[in-house]
Design an enzyme around this catalytic site. Structure first.
Site, PDB file in Angstrom:
ATOM      1  N   ASP A 263      32.545  44.930  37.485  1.00 23.42           N
ATOM      2  CA  ASP A 263      33.601  44.497  38.406  1.00 23.42           C
ATOM      3  C   ASP A 263      33.157  44.643  39.869  1.00 23.42           C
ATOM      4  O   ASP A 263      32.754  45.725  40.295  1.00 23.42           O
ATOM      5  CB  ASP A 263      34.831  45.377  38.110  1.00 23.42           C
ATOM      6  CG  ASP A 263      36.083  44.869  38.782  1.00 23.42           C
ATOM      7  OD1 ASP A 263      35.996  43.972  39.632  1.00 23.42           O
ATOM      8  OD2 ASP A 263      37.157  45.397  38.451  1.00 23.42           O
ATOM      9  N   ASP A 325      43.546  39.115  39.448  1.00 19.40           N
ATOM     10  CA  ASP A 325      44.158  39.812  38.310  1.00 19.40           C
ATOM     11  C   ASP A 325      45.451  39.151  37.849  1.00 19.40           C
ATOM     12  O   ASP A 325      46.306  38.768  38.656  1.00 19.40           O
ATOM     13  CB  ASP A 325      44.483  41.257  38.695  1.00 19.40           C
ATOM     14  CG  ASP A 325      43.223  42.075  38.854  1.00 19.40           C
ATOM     15  OD1 ASP A 325      42.122  41.491  38.909  1.00 19.40           O
ATOM     16  OD2 ASP A 325      43.335  43.312  38.945  1.00 19.40           O
TER      17      ASP A 325
HETATM   18  C1  GLA Z   1      39.986  44.730  39.121  1.00 22.45           C
HETATM   19  C2  GLA Z   1      39.840  43.939  37.835  1.00 22.45           C
HETATM   20  C3  GLA Z   1      40.835  44.441  36.809  1.00 22.45           C
HETATM   21  C4  GLA Z   1      40.603  45.912  36.550  1.00 22.45           C
HETATM   22  C5  GLA Z   1      40.712  46.669  37.865  1.00 22.45           C
HETATM   23  C6  GLA Z   1      40.325  48.123  37.755  1.00 22.45           C
HETATM   24  O1  GLA Z   1      41.194  44.520  39.755  1.00 22.45           O
HETATM   25  O2  GLA Z   1      40.031  42.580  38.095  1.00 22.45           O
HETATM   26  O3  GLA Z   1      40.717  43.704  35.605  1.00 22.45           O
HETATM   27  O4  GLA Z   1      39.344  46.093  35.960  1.00 22.45           O
HETATM   28  O5  GLA Z   1      39.837  46.110  38.838  1.00 22.45           O
HETATM   29  O6  GLA Z   1      40.465  48.734  38.981  1.00 22.45           O
END
Ligand code: GLA
Length: 511
Positions: A263, A325
């Site tokens: 990520d 997200d």
């Molecule tokens: C980002 C990702 C999420 C999750 C969060 C964890 O926002 O897109 O899917 O993994 O980080 O902090």
């Protein structure tokens, strides 16, 4: 008495001394067993602002005496969330600080307590290390169909532990999810702590033995995933892999992990958001994973920046997030899901567009909306990564996540792209050719009242009239046959709902 007076005077003087020293500069907020977050503070008299390099929103507040108060209000869709820091100054360069922030479900609040400490700029912005020259990574042969599994983030954020993951693995099997095809248990942000004396990444107190956890999940016949970042920290501040890519890949392989979600977040403090930096940072880990010799699915998570669908496979990715997200509400799921229709030509076996994990069963949408979510993800050939509490699923949630006919569309071996017919207002007809002489047709109602939606049998190009063959059709949510009569089929589709139909050519000789 005199002693007390001297103590009071000393304390008073020192409080006065450090209350005079400006907060301007770089600060690190460390939560034991939690994240490390950085702030740039600026103080003008009693007014303080805090910006978070490469990440979180600006905070504003005050320093009154030794009390620091900072807050930020953030709007996610229709919901407004409040992030608040309250601290008590311990010295010129330290505060005891507590943070309250929104939890995952409406009304839930997470509280973290830690230390805010002044640091130098190079702690916040470590030296930039070189990225590899861009080159095509060989296909690792994994993820021939879109990965299926479960990930901790949507339901728990970082508030979960080893026991939660083990119980989820148990539930994956006992609920029938494993038999339905879900096989990866993915531990998202929240497991890591820091590095040991040899630079090896280690789990925090909630995840004391990541190898034992992997062994347990494997003992259930499942596979296990882990989470890191090309940055020094992941999104919420837990340890990332920056500068330790090969070492971490080796560790994950030695522990027995089968899947890495990587990520971007904290990488913004090091790299630019240019295609070359994005691709280079992912390729670096892609190469490191390949070197381990262990089959590890590589899941890229950089929210679709730099058109990742065009280079994710080149960097070694098996799947790549195409969006920011998802949230557990209709507006978020609808926006993300239908936006994918612009990039349906890119996924192929081994390399999938990932519109983010499922919210089915988390409570923020109606059953019709969750059926739309599941149907749309299946039509898109999206990874099916459940994000709910598998231990407490209702029968309705199970019927959505484990509908074998819908899963079969997602996993169809032909892996052909879905086709969109021109939307009629808020009604959408999506057609997905399947292996064999079959198609899936999704009638989606994105509007706020029930709608009549139709398709013509001959728009499916199934050539049923050739050789005297005829069609058969089935409603995959109602589990009933649909008579194939007339020129077209019309269904009444509930608000935000779907009617999903599989149409196939009857085997020759069957009438
Ligand atoms: C980002 C990702 C999420 C999750 C969060 C964890 O926002 O897109 O899917 O993994 O980080 O902090």
């Amino acid at each position: 008495m005199l002693q007390r007076l001297i103590l009071a005077l000393t304390l008073g003087c020192s409080t006065f001394a450090f209350s005079q020293s400006s907060l301007d500069g770089y600060w690190q907020f460390t939560v034991p067993n939690g994240g490390v977050n950085f702030f740039v503070l600026k103080q003008t008299d009693e007014t303080v602002t805090a910006t978070a390099p490469g990440g979180r929103m600006p905070f504003t507040g005050t320093l009154q005496g030794n009390k620091l108060h900072l807050s930020a209000t953030v709007k996610f869709g229709n919901t407004t969330s409040e992030f608040v820091f309250d601290g008590v100054r311990q010295s010129a360069d330290t505060f005891e600080l507590s943070e309250t922030r929104p939890g995952v479900r409406p009304g839930q609040v997470f509280e973290d307590k830690g230390t805010l400490q002044r640091v130098s700029r190079d702690v916040v912005y470590p030296e930039r290390l070189p990225l590899p020259p861009l080159a095509n990574q060989p296909d690792n042969g994994l993820a021939r169909t879109p990965p299926m599994g479960w990930n901790s983030w949507n339901h728990y954020h970082d508030h979960f532990d080893d026991a939660t993951v083990r119980q989820t693995a148990d539930a994956m099997v006992s609920s029938g999810m494993a038999a339905a095809g879900y096989k990866y248990i993915i531990v998202d942000e929240g497991w890591s702590s820091s590095r040991d004396a040899n630079g090896n990444i280690v789990g925090n107190a909630r995840f004391p033995d990541m190898k034992a956890l992997a062994d347990y999940v494997h003992s259930k016949g499942l596979k296990i995933g882990i989470y890191s970042s090309p940055g020094p920290q992941v999104c919420g501040g837990y340890q990332g892999s920056y500068g330790h890519e090969e070492q971490d890949a080796k560790t994950f392989a030695a522990w027995g992990y089968d899947y890495l979600k990587y990520d971007w977040c904290g990488a913004s403090r090091i790299y630019q958001r240019t295609p070359a930096d994005l691709e280079g940072a992912y390729q670096k880990m892609g190469e490191a994973l390949a070197k381990t010799g262990r089959p590890i699915v590589f899941s890229l998570c950089e929210y679709g920046w730099g058109d990742v669908w065009k280079w994710g496979a080149k960097a070694g990715g098996n799947l790549w997030r195409t969006t920011g997200d998802i949230a557990d509400n209709w507006a978020s799921m609808d926006r993300i899901g239908f936006a994918q229709l612009d990039i349906t030509q890119y996924p192929k076996p081994g390399h999938w567009n990932d519109p983010d994990m499922l919210e089915v069963g988390n409570g923020g949408m109606t059953a019709d909306e969750y059926r739309t979510h599941m149907s749309l993800w299946a039509m898109l050939r999206a990874p099916l990564i459940a994000g709910n509490d598998l231990r407490t699923m209702t029968e309705e949630t199970k019927s959505i996540l484990m509908n074998p006919d819908v899963i079969a569309i997602d996993q169809d071996p032909a892996a052909l792209a879905v086709q969109r017919t021109p939307p009629q207002g808020t009604s959408e007809v999506l057609i997905r050719p399947l292996a064999g002489e079959a198609v899936a047709v999704g009638l989606f109602n994105r509007g706020a009242s029930p709608a009549q939606i139709s398709f013509r049998w001959d728009s499916l190009h199934l050539n049923a009239d050739l050789g005297g063959k005829s069609l058969e059709a089935r409603d995959l949510w109602k589990h009933v046959a649909i008579p194939v009569t007339g020129d077209s089929y019309t269904a009444t589709v509930p608000t935000h709902g779907v009617v999903l139909v599989r149409v196939s050519v009857k085997p020759f000789g069957m009438f």
